[in-house]
Design a protein around this motif. Sequence first.
Motif, short mmCIF file in Angstrom:
data_model
loop_
_atom_site.label_atom_id
_atom_site.label_comp_id
_atom_site.label_asym_id
_atom_site.label_seq_id
_atom_site.Cartn_x
_atom_site.Cartn_y
_atom_site.Cartn_z
N THR A 111 0.84 -1.20 0.00
CA THR A 111 0.00 0.00 0.00
C THR A 111 0.88 1.25 0.00
O THR A 111 0.56 2.25 -0.62
N GLN A 114 2.33 1.32 -3.64
CA GLN A 114 1.31 1.51 -4.69
C GLN A 114 1.72 0.95 -6.05
O GLN A 114 1.73 1.68 -7.06
N ASP A 116 1.41 -1.15 -9.64
CA ASP A 116 0.31 -1.47 -10.56
C ASP A 116 0.06 -2.98 -10.57
O ASP A 116 -1.04 -3.43 -10.81
N ALA A 137 -4.21 -9.53 -1.73
CA ALA A 137 -5.24 -8.85 -2.54
C ALA A 137 -6.47 -8.53 -1.69
O ALA A 137 -7.04 -7.44 -1.82
N SER A 141 -8.03 -4.90 -0.98
CA SER A 141 -9.27 -4.78 -1.77
C SER A 141 -8.95 -4.63 -3.25
O SER A 141 -9.48 -3.76 -3.94
N GLN A 142 -8.04 -5.50 -3.72
CA GLN A 142 -7.64 -5.43 -5.13
C GLN A 142 -8.06 -6.69 -5.87
O GLN A 142 -8.31 -7.72 -5.26
N GLN A 144 -7.44 -10.04 -8.04
CA GLN A 144 -6.38 -11.05 -7.95
C GLN A 144 -6.66 -12.16 -8.94
O GLN A 144 -7.81 -12.45 -9.26
N PRO A 177 -4.78 -1.91 -10.62
CA PRO A 177 -3.77 -2.73 -9.94
C PRO A 177 -4.34 -4.07 -9.47
O PRO A 177 -5.51 -4.18 -9.14
N ALA A 178 -3.43 -5.06 -9.46
CA ALA A 178 -3.86 -6.41 -9.12
C ALA A 178 -2.70 -7.22 -8.56
O ALA A 178 -1.54 -6.80 -8.64
#
Length: 265
Positions: A111, A114, A116, A137, A141-142, A144, A177-178
């Motif tokens: 975090t 940051q 991508d 992930a 909260s990204q 995946q 982002p993932a």
Amino acid sequence: MKICCCIKQVPGTTEVKINPETNTLVREGVETQINPFDLYALEEAVRTKERMTAAGDPSTVTVITMGPPQAEDALREAISLGADDSILLSDRAFAGSDTWCTSYVLAMALTKIQPDLAFCGMQAIDGDTGQVGPGIAIHMSQAQVAYVAEIKEIDSKKATVKRLIEDGYEVCEIKLPAVMTVVKEINEPRTPSLRGKMAAKKAEITKWGAADIDAPAEKCGLMGSPTQVVRIMTPPCRGGGDTYEGEGPELADKLYDVLKSMEVV
Ligand SMILES: Cc1cc2nc3c(=O)[nH]c(=O)nc-3n(C[C@H](O)[C@H](O)[C@H](O)COP(=O)(O)OP(=O)(O)OC[C@H]3O[C@@H](n4cnc5c(N)ncnc54)[C@H](O)[C@@H]3O)c2cc1C
């Protein structure tokens, strides 16, 4: 594109000993290696950097590990293999972390960076859970995607990947982002170049503790781990067994009768 790769330093031997009092691995004096799956993750991170840079998007790879001070060796090796910089997450507060907590600490570091795209191996050969990549992930909260076997297309906003599933492959598109976890089929990791080895020798390793990533102590290590190892033991060898002697066909019949009596066939 900012790319990160999470690598774990694992024992380089299967002769791992457990401290019966603390239920943790005895790491002193044990040779170590980068988790083999993470070499594929790193290679894919470096290939993605090269691919994006060639397409006009200058990119970098930052490699991260959470571990004891000696995990710095793994980071230097990763630099020799093409990573640009590295971060060691090391703090007494992280000791005893379970997979939830390991994911949390890595997610807090990511975090701060940051990226991508963050790569992980499919699983670590010691803990073996395969939970950390997806866990990161979740904490961030990204998006995946796990078990990636090929990145077919990628730009700064999305990627199309082929992922391994039980009976074949699935092609899916993922928004960046993932976080991606990769399988061995994805590439053939390179060996370190002379230039890479020189860079590794000179590299400054960034060190972050809990305070640097804004991770409160109660969310880290044993305190933040919802699971606790109560006991670790080596299962006792199974004793007994029956020995049958004779020629092949005769033994095959005998074995069949035994299995039949056990209602296995
Ligand atoms: C209840 C419990 C208590 C534990 N207590 C301890 C303990 O006291 N001491 C101890 O040493 N271990 C402890 N462990 C083990 C430790 O939690 C796991 O090794 C760690 O969470 C990683 O899980 P894994 O090995 O299953 O990794 P996986 O989820 O199988 O790894 C998948 C990928 O995640 C990434 N990854 C995993 N770990 C790291 C890392 N540390 N840094 C960077 N990337 C990583 C890598 O890319 C890896 O390929 C404990 C585990 C549990 C369940």
